[in-house]
Scaffold this motif. Structure first.
Motif, mmCIF file in Angstrom:
data_model
loop_
_atom_site.group_PDB
_atom_site.id
_atom_site.type_symbol
_atom_site.label_atom_id
_atom_site.label_comp_id
_atom_site.label_asym_id
_atom_site.label_seq_id
_atom_site.Cartn_x
_atom_site.Cartn_y
_atom_site.Cartn_z
ATOM 1 N N PRO A 68 0.846 -1.205 0.000
ATOM 2 C CA PRO A 68 0.000 0.000 0.000
ATOM 3 C C PRO A 68 0.877 1.250 0.000
ATOM 4 O O PRO A 68 2.008 1.208 0.474
ATOM 5 C CB PRO A 68 -0.790 -0.125 1.307
ATOM 6 C CG PRO A 68 -0.774 -1.581 1.641
ATOM 7 C CD PRO A 68 0.521 -2.108 1.107
ATOM 8 N N THR A 69 0.364 2.346 -0.510
ATOM 9 C CA THR A 69 1.162 3.571 -0.575
ATOM 10 C C THR A 69 1.311 4.179 0.812
ATOM 11 O O THR A 69 0.612 3.812 1.759
ATOM 12 C CB THR A 69 0.493 4.603 -1.488
ATOM 13 O OG1 THR A 69 -0.735 5.009 -0.873
ATOM 14 C CG2 THR A 69 0.200 4.031 -2.861
ATOM 15 N N GLU A 70 2.217 5.134 0.919
ATOM 16 C CA GLU A 70 2.477 5.742 2.218
ATOM 17 C C GLU A 70 1.233 6.398 2.818
ATOM 18 O O GLU A 70 0.918 6.143 3.988
ATOM 19 C CB GLU A 70 3.631 6.748 2.101
ATOM 20 C CG GLU A 70 4.963 6.038 1.928
ATOM 21 C CD GLU A 70 6.104 6.985 1.640
ATOM 22 O OE1 GLU A 70 5.854 8.185 1.489
ATOM 23 O OE2 GLU A 70 7.242 6.515 1.556
ATOM 24 N N ASN B 174 -1.794 5.731 2.306
ATOM 25 C CA ASN B 174 -2.681 4.618 2.622
ATOM 26 C C ASN B 174 -2.296 3.976 3.948
ATOM 27 O O ASN B 174 -3.147 3.728 4.813
ATOM 28 C CB ASN B 174 -2.569 3.603 1.477
ATOM 29 C CG ASN B 174 -3.700 2.600 1.506
ATOM 30 O OD1 ASN B 174 -4.092 2.153 2.576
ATOM 31 N ND2 ASN B 174 -4.210 2.259 0.339
ATOM 32 N N LEU B 175 -1.009 3.704 4.128
ATOM 33 C CA LEU B 175 -0.533 3.063 5.355
ATOM 34 C C LEU B 175 -0.683 3.990 6.557
ATOM 35 O O LEU B 175 -1.005 3.544 7.663
ATOM 36 C CB LEU B 175 0.935 2.643 5.202
ATOM 37 C CG LEU B 175 1.169 1.486 4.231
ATOM 38 C CD1 LEU B 175 2.657 1.294 3.980
ATOM 39 C CD2 LEU B 175 0.556 0.211 4.765
ATOM 40 N N GLU C 137 -3.036 6.061 7.080
ATOM 41 C CA GLU C 137 -4.418 6.006 7.531
ATOM 42 C C GLU C 137 -4.715 4.667 8.202
ATOM 43 O O GLU C 137 -5.303 4.613 9.278
ATOM 44 C CB GLU C 137 -5.346 6.217 6.333
ATOM 45 C CG GLU C 137 -6.703 6.776 6.716
ATOM 46 C CD GLU C 137 -7.710 6.568 5.586
ATOM 47 O OE1 GLU C 137 -8.910 6.777 5.831
ATOM 48 O OE2 GLU C 137 -7.295 6.174 4.472
ATOM 49 N N ARG C 138 -4.288 3.587 7.569
ATOM 50 C CA ARG C 138 -4.589 2.253 8.095
ATOM 51 C C ARG C 138 -4.003 2.014 9.463
ATOM 52 O O ARG C 138 -4.583 1.305 10.287
ATOM 53 C CB ARG C 138 -4.076 1.184 7.122
ATOM 54 C CG ARG C 138 -5.040 0.981 5.976
ATOM 55 C CD ARG C 138 -4.436 0.271 4.805
ATOM 56 N NE ARG C 138 -3.980 -1.090 5.094
ATOM 57 C CZ ARG C 138 -3.845 -2.013 4.160
ATOM 58 N NH1 ARG C 138 -4.158 -1.740 2.908
ATOM 59 N NH2 ARG C 138 -3.390 -3.210 4.469
ATOM 60 N N ARG D 220 3.602 9.910 8.474
ATOM 61 C CA ARG D 220 4.284 9.432 7.278
ATOM 62 C C ARG D 220 5.696 8.973 7.594
ATOM 63 O O ARG D 220 6.159 7.960 7.085
ATOM 64 C CB ARG D 220 4.323 10.557 6.225
ATOM 65 C CG ARG D 220 5.149 10.165 5.052
ATOM 66 C CD ARG D 220 4.854 10.919 3.791
ATOM 67 N NE ARG D 220 5.728 10.375 2.759
ATOM 68 C CZ ARG D 220 6.695 11.034 2.158
ATOM 69 N NH1 ARG D 220 6.887 12.312 2.429
ATOM 70 N NH2 ARG D 220 7.460 10.447 1.283
#
Lengths: 262, 262
Positions: free
Chosen positions: B29-31, B33-34, B36-37, B42
């Motif tokens: 997953p993109t940064e 995305n990660l 949030e998850r 960042r």
DNA sequence: GACTATTTGTACGTATGTATC
DNA sequence: GGATACATACGTACAAATAGT
């Protein structure tokens, strides 16, 4: 930005190490010190030292007397051709005598389990994947520090025939000799060497610093008519070297390299 | 903080890879995305992915279609026992035929220089440090990608006797056979295997991603009465494996492991 | 043992650059 | 050009480990 700042800082520090200005055990300048000397932020300094850590050049020692310390190189030599050959050399444990001969203290933790064989291991033993095998595991310590792990797998049918393989203790005469006595003389073997980064499990078992790869030595042993075992040696890359000789041992012994670092 | 956040994130991502949920070539997953998850910043996400990069599990591909991509494993197998043995196998270049036999495209860049021998190399050749030697270097490409470098050193006195060693081109029949013809049959050799992180020079020469160790295979070759050469093979760890056999080749061939990953 | 100073570790925020589609 | 993704670089704050007082 053609050459990032953190790489420039890393390059200068690396040069200090490779040139010999900083020797094994010496400490790099502290982070605040480097910030000032290079006129960069602390995070940038840390990016630089992180590079060196992952190159295996330095390790960090936290706390007051600590810092980034220059790491030492390979010391222990493992002779692959001496191990497991049913000769007069392999008295008790080939590894132990190797280590003691090099002037270190040897000890091991032994563990026996029954495992389902992963496809690549089953392939080497020429049995179907997921079939059972006896796993005899040795965690090996040199001067009390973990140095390598040996996982040796025996096919289940062989263990049923040679029941001593199921003994959860060291086998005094050595498994190679034991198997030879029972008609499974290991005449040939197939050696594979691989270099990779450790799994987290290996890293914790061998207490590896970041930036330390492992050297895998995978030996498949054959008797006259079947694969007898597969043995996976996982060596801490910063502390071990594996050697093997071919041809006339007498000639080699006459010119044997001793120092040998690289 | 017993288990830092970035390690937890790394552990979950690692699990996705080792469990097979993410396969070779897949993207993490993109940064954002990660972030949030996992509910982290960042920078923390980046600390996590940096860990995986240095473990050799993923590599970053810049640009829009890019991301953190799961890396592939070892492919090419180098047979140490086939190389340099003066048999009918070693026709032109042992390495080239190895590679082509495995279905890849082989090419090499050759370079010849005269070098002063470092202490460890001089030791192996049994000459005094700093004495001259011929260095024949081969940078080897598989499918156009750099795969390994071979540096072979010959003592100067030997090169003076066998002048062809000073030829800045490939030697058609191979150096081993050439030396054999001149009375230096290489009967024995001493092999060393080491795993370590690459130097920056090696990393750029072999175009190594961060988190890629190298596998060193150092072979010292002996004729009946002297060391003849020392050959240092530097293999990119993520693309190469070295194998060697002992004993009866026929037995081994019958059960030869083929898949073999680990 | 308690306290303090030093040094690295973790975690956040922000801004801007570079590469690729 | 615009959108997306990672890369570099700065700032800040607090935590943890260790050595010395």
């Amino acid at each position: 930005m053609p050459e990032p700042k953190y790489r420039k800082v890393a390059a200068e520090l690396r040069e200090l190490i490779t040139s010999g200005a900083l020797r094994v055990g010496d400490r790099l300048p502290t982070e605040p010190n480097l910030q000032e000397r290079f006129g960069v932020s602390r995070n940038t300094v840390r990016d630089a030292t992180a590079l060196l850590v992952n190159e295996g050049l330095v390790e960090s020692v936290p706390g007051r007397g600590g810092g980034m310390v220059v790491r030492k190189k390979v010391t222990l030599t493992f002779h692959a051709h001496r191990a497991e050959m049913p000769g007069p050399t392999a008295e008790t444990d080939a590894w132990r005598s190797e280590v003691e001969q090099q002037g270190y203290l040897a000890s091991q933790d032994f563990k026996l389990t029954i495992e389902a064989l992963a496809p690549d291991l089953a392939d080497r033993l020429h049995v179907v994947p997921d079939s059972s095998a006896v796993l005899r595991q040795c965690v090996r310590y040199v001067n009390g520090e973990p140095s390598s792990v040996q996982n040796t797998y025996y096919p289940m049918d062989l263990a049923n025939e040679v029941q001593e393989l199921l003994s959860p203790r060291d086998i005094p005469q050595g498994t190679t000799r034991l198997l030879a006595e029972r008609g499974y003389l290991q005449l040939s073997y197939y050696d594979e060497y691989v270099s990779r980064m450790p799994t987290p499990e290996e890293a914790s078992l061998l207490r590896l610093q970041p930036g330390t790869p492992v050297l895998l030595h995978i030996r498949t042993g054959y008797s006259i008519n079947r694969p007898v075992r597969v043995s996976i040696n996982v060596f801490s890359g910063d502390r071990n070297r594996v050697v093997s000789t071919h041809g006339d041992p007498a000639i080699i012994a006459k010119f044997l390299p001793e120092e040998a670092a690289e």
